[in-house]
Motif scaffolding. Sequence first.
Motif, short mmCIF file in Angstrom:
data_model
loop_
_atom_site.label_atom_id
_atom_site.label_comp_id
_atom_site.label_asym_id
_atom_site.label_seq_id
_atom_site.Cartn_x
_atom_site.Cartn_y
_atom_site.Cartn_z
N UNK A 19 0.84 -1.21 0.00
CA UNK A 19 0.00 0.00 0.00
C UNK A 19 0.87 1.25 0.00
N UNK A 20 1.95 1.21 0.80
CA UNK A 20 2.87 2.34 0.82
C UNK A 20 3.51 2.58 -0.52
N UNK A 21 3.91 1.51 -1.21
CA UNK A 21 4.49 1.65 -2.54
C UNK A 21 3.50 2.28 -3.51
N UNK A 23 0.99 4.16 -2.78
CA UNK A 23 0.74 5.55 -2.41
C UNK A 23 1.82 6.46 -2.97
N UNK A 24 3.07 5.92 -3.06
CA UNK A 24 4.20 6.74 -3.49
C UNK A 24 4.34 6.77 -5.01
N UNK A 25 4.29 5.58 -5.64
CA UNK A 25 4.56 5.52 -7.09
C UNK A 25 3.39 4.97 -7.89
N UNK A 26 2.23 4.89 -7.28
CA UNK A 26 1.04 4.50 -8.03
C UNK A 26 1.03 3.03 -8.42
N UNK A 27 0.44 2.71 -9.57
CA UNK A 27 0.32 1.31 -9.98
C UNK A 27 1.67 0.64 -10.22
N UNK A 28 2.72 1.43 -10.48
CA UNK A 28 4.05 0.86 -10.64
C UNK A 28 4.50 0.17 -9.36
N UNK A 29 4.00 0.64 -8.21
CA UNK A 29 4.32 0.00 -6.94
C UNK A 29 3.78 -1.42 -6.87
N UNK A 30 2.56 -1.60 -7.38
CA UNK A 30 1.99 -2.95 -7.43
C UNK A 30 2.78 -3.82 -8.39
N UNK A 32 5.97 -3.52 -9.12
CA UNK A 32 7.24 -3.86 -8.47
C UNK A 32 7.04 -4.97 -7.44
N UNK A 33 5.96 -4.89 -6.69
CA UNK A 33 5.68 -5.92 -5.68
C UNK A 33 5.48 -7.28 -6.34
N UNK A 34 4.79 -7.32 -7.47
CA UNK A 34 4.55 -8.59 -8.16
C UNK A 34 5.84 -9.12 -8.78
N UNK A 68 -2.27 -3.76 -16.11
CA UNK A 68 -1.10 -3.64 -16.99
C UNK A 68 0.21 -3.68 -16.20
N UNK A 69 0.29 -2.91 -15.11
CA UNK A 69 1.53 -2.85 -14.35
C UNK A 69 1.84 -4.15 -13.63
N UNK A 70 0.84 -4.81 -13.07
CA UNK A 70 1.10 -6.08 -12.38
C UNK A 70 1.48 -7.18 -13.37
N UNK A 71 0.87 -7.15 -14.56
CA UNK A 71 1.24 -8.14 -15.58
C UNK A 71 2.66 -7.90 -16.06
N UNK A 72 3.03 -6.63 -16.22
CA UNK A 72 4.41 -6.30 -16.58
C UNK A 72 5.37 -6.76 -15.48
N UNK A 73 4.98 -6.56 -14.24
CA UNK A 73 5.82 -7.01 -13.13
C UNK A 73 6.00 -8.52 -13.14
#
Length: 240
Positions: A19-21, A23-30, A32-34, A68-73
Amino acid sequence: MTSTTADGSWLSALIDAVIGLMDVIGPAGAGLAIALENLFPPLPSEAILPMAGIAAHDGAFGLWEAVAWTTLGSLVGALALYGLGAWLGLDRLRRVADRLPLIAVSDVDRTVAWFQRHGGKAVFFGRFIPIFRSLISIPAGVARMPVWRFSALTTAGSLIWNTVFILCGWFLGSGWHIVEQYVDVVQNIVIVVVAAVVVVIVVLRIRSRRAGRSDASGEARQRQQDSDTESPGVPTTRGR
């Protein structure tokens, strides 16, 4: 987006970090987590993805951005492990296996041969199986599956998996905590099952090695006995 958990568990801490990620960098945070979830399988995407869905539901970013971002991750993490497998290669992996006490070179050859027959299905359907979805990328690299094919299958499987869980978060919204309590249990069950399978394989391999050594010792003793029986006596000469 505010934290939805406060029970002090490792899963809650992980969700708060995601959630913190976001909040800071938007969907890119999700995303990165994936990507990290692919590299470290115990991290549960089943808990991370719904958080992206909830954030999208709350208007932090668009639903399609979350997908899109989680699939890219997922693809980035999988390609990193594919690269590890390609770097190892079959010859190097066989040399490593030859030095390990409970792994035979034939195990590596059989695994690669199986992957060459079923690799496409394994990569695609493997995206729906916790832990396995990360590990399957390594033999894909070892077997040198074409990168374009590996990427296409990984993207297709990840797109389905990610979309399902993101939509769960989207539709359940703040009610996700009702389901979340079971996610940790399911993840732990998967880890326990995988650990149990590993233990069974190790035990069977140890027994097989011991039986092999016992058979080899028995054959050696039998050959020695046969040799002693068949050897003619050595004549002796007595002085006159």
